[in-house]
Motif scaffolding. Structure first.
Motif, PDB file in Angstrom:
ATOM      1  N   LYS A  76       0.831  -1.210   0.000  1.00 58.05           N
ATOM      2  CA  LYS A  76       0.000   0.000   0.000  1.00 58.05           C
ATOM      3  C   LYS A  76       0.863   1.257   0.000  1.00 58.05           C
ATOM      4  O   LYS A  76       0.565   2.235  -0.687  1.00 58.05           O
ATOM      5  N   LYS A  77       1.943   1.242   0.770  1.00 54.35           N
ATOM      6  CA  LYS A  77       2.844   2.393   0.812  1.00 54.35           C
ATOM      7  C   LYS A  77       3.547   2.542  -0.541  1.00 54.35           C
ATOM      8  O   LYS A  77       3.735   3.656  -1.035  1.00 54.35           O
ATOM      9  N   GLU A  78       3.900   1.425  -1.153  1.00 54.64           N
ATOM     10  CA  GLU A  78       4.539   1.473  -2.466  1.00 54.64           C
ATOM     11  C   GLU A  78       3.608   2.106  -3.494  1.00 54.64           C
ATOM     12  O   GLU A  78       4.027   2.967  -4.274  1.00 54.64           O
ATOM     13  N   ARG A  79       2.342   1.713  -3.511  1.00 61.67           N
ATOM     14  CA  ARG A  79       1.383   2.303  -4.450  1.00 61.67           C
ATOM     15  C   ARG A  79       1.278   3.811  -4.230  1.00 61.67           C
ATOM     16  O   ARG A  79       1.256   4.589  -5.174  1.00 61.67           O
ATOM     17  N   TYR A  80       1.218   4.217  -2.969  1.00 62.59           N
ATOM     18  CA  TYR A  80       1.137   5.642  -2.654  1.00 62.59           C
ATOM     19  C   TYR A  80       2.372   6.375  -3.188  1.00 62.59           C
ATOM     20  O   TYR A  80       2.252   7.406  -3.847  1.00 62.59           O
ATOM     21  N   TYR A  81       3.551   5.846  -2.898  1.00 65.16           N
ATOM     22  CA  TYR A  81       4.783   6.491  -3.358  1.00 65.16           C
ATOM     23  C   TYR A  81       4.814   6.605  -4.886  1.00 65.16           C
ATOM     24  O   TYR A  81       5.213   7.623  -5.433  1.00 65.16           O
ATOM     25  N   ARG A  82       4.416   5.548  -5.559  1.00 62.48           N
ATOM     26  CA  ARG A  82       4.445   5.564  -7.023  1.00 62.48           C
ATOM     27  C   ARG A  82       3.468   6.588  -7.602  1.00 62.48           C
ATOM     28  O   ARG A  82       3.735   7.193  -8.626  1.00 62.48           O
ATOM     29  N   ASP A  86       7.218  12.681  -5.129  1.00 62.43           N
ATOM     30  CA  ASP A  86       8.357  13.131  -5.918  1.00 62.43           C
ATOM     31  C   ASP A  86       9.608  12.721  -5.145  1.00 62.43           C
ATOM     32  O   ASP A  86       9.658  12.870  -3.921  1.00 62.43           O
ATOM     33  N   PHE A  87      10.581  12.212  -5.837  1.00 63.71           N
ATOM     34  CA  PHE A  87      11.839  11.783  -5.225  1.00 63.71           C
ATOM     35  C   PHE A  87      12.972  12.633  -5.762  1.00 63.71           C
ATOM     36  O   PHE A  87      13.060  12.883  -6.963  1.00 63.71           O
ATOM     37  N   PHE A  88      13.827  13.077  -4.858  1.00 66.47           N
ATOM     38  CA  PHE A  88      14.991  13.880  -5.215  1.00 66.47           C
ATOM     39  C   PHE A  88      16.204  13.238  -4.575  1.00 66.47           C
ATOM     40  O   PHE A  88      16.260  13.094  -3.354  1.00 66.47           O
ATOM     41  N   GLU A  89      17.144  12.830  -5.408  1.00 59.31           N
ATOM     42  CA  GLU A  89      18.384  12.248  -4.893  1.00 59.31           C
ATOM     43  C   GLU A  89      19.462  13.314  -4.872  1.00 59.31           C
ATOM     44  O   GLU A  89      19.558  14.141  -5.771  1.00 59.31           O
ATOM     45  N   VAL A 101      11.800  12.844  -0.120  1.00 57.26           N
ATOM     46  CA  VAL A 101      10.565  12.285  -0.644  1.00 57.26           C
ATOM     47  C   VAL A 101       9.493  13.310  -0.306  1.00 57.26           C
ATOM     48  O   VAL A 101       9.293  13.642   0.859  1.00 57.26           O
ATOM     49  N   CYS A 102       8.831  13.832  -1.326  1.00 56.92           N
ATOM     50  CA  CYS A 102       7.889  14.935  -1.154  1.00 56.92           C
ATOM     51  C   CYS A 102       6.619  14.649  -1.944  1.00 56.92           C
ATOM     52  O   CYS A 102       6.614  13.795  -2.829  1.00 56.92           O
ATOM     53  N   ASN A 103       5.563  15.385  -1.637  1.00 58.20           N
ATOM     54  CA  ASN A 103       4.369  15.291  -2.467  1.00 58.20           C
ATOM     55  C   ASN A 103       3.534  16.559  -2.396  1.00 58.20           C
ATOM     56  O   ASN A 103       3.504  17.250  -1.387  1.00 58.20           O
TER      57      ASN A 103
END
Length: 115
Positions: A76-82, A86-89, A101-103
C-alpha cells in the motif's frame, strides 16, 4: 497494457506523480542542479530511490524492528509512493548521499515527507 494476474498492482499503475499529473510540474526539466562543488540534486523515482531507502532509512530514523511506524515499504505504501511522491536524490559523483521524498498536497502545499 494488459494486466498480468500475478503482477502486483503497484507495478501496473501509472507512475506519474501528483505534482506532474495535477499541476504540470516536471522536476526532470528543472534538475539536475549543482548545490555545492561535487553535490548534485536530481529528480529521481521510487525505483531508483528504493536501494537508498532499504540501506539507510532504518538507521536514519532510528527504527526498531517492532516499530509500528516502520519505514519498511509495504504494497500500500509502495502504491502511494508511485502515485503521489516526488523523489529527489542528492549525489556525490555516482553515490546517493541523501534523499527527499515529497508530495503535492494541494495547489499551495508541498509536503516534505522525509529528508
Amino acid at each position: 497494457m494488459t494486466a498480468v494476474a500475478d503482477e502486483p498492482v503497484s507495478a501496473r499503475v501509472a507512475r506519474e506523480p501528483l505534482s506532474r499529473t495535477l499541476f504540470g510540474v516536471d522536476w526532470s526539466a528543472r534538475l539536475p542542479i549543482e548545490l555545492a562543488p561535487g553535490i548534485v540534486a536530481e529528480a529521481s523515482s521510487y525505483d531508483r530511490a528504493l536501494p537508498f531507502i532499504a540501506a539507510h532509512y532504518a538507521e536514519i530514523f532510528q527504527e526498531t524492528p517492532d516499530s509500528p511506524f516502520a519505514t519498511r515499504v509495504a504494497a500500500k505504501k509502495e502504491r502511494y509512493y508511485r502515485l503521489a511522491a516526488d523523489f529527489f536524490e542528492f549525489k556525490e559523483g555516482r553515490r546517493t548521499v541523501g534523499l527527499f521524498v515529497c508530495n503535492a498536497v494541494d495547489w499551495s502545499t508541498y509536503y516534505i515527507r522525509s529528508a
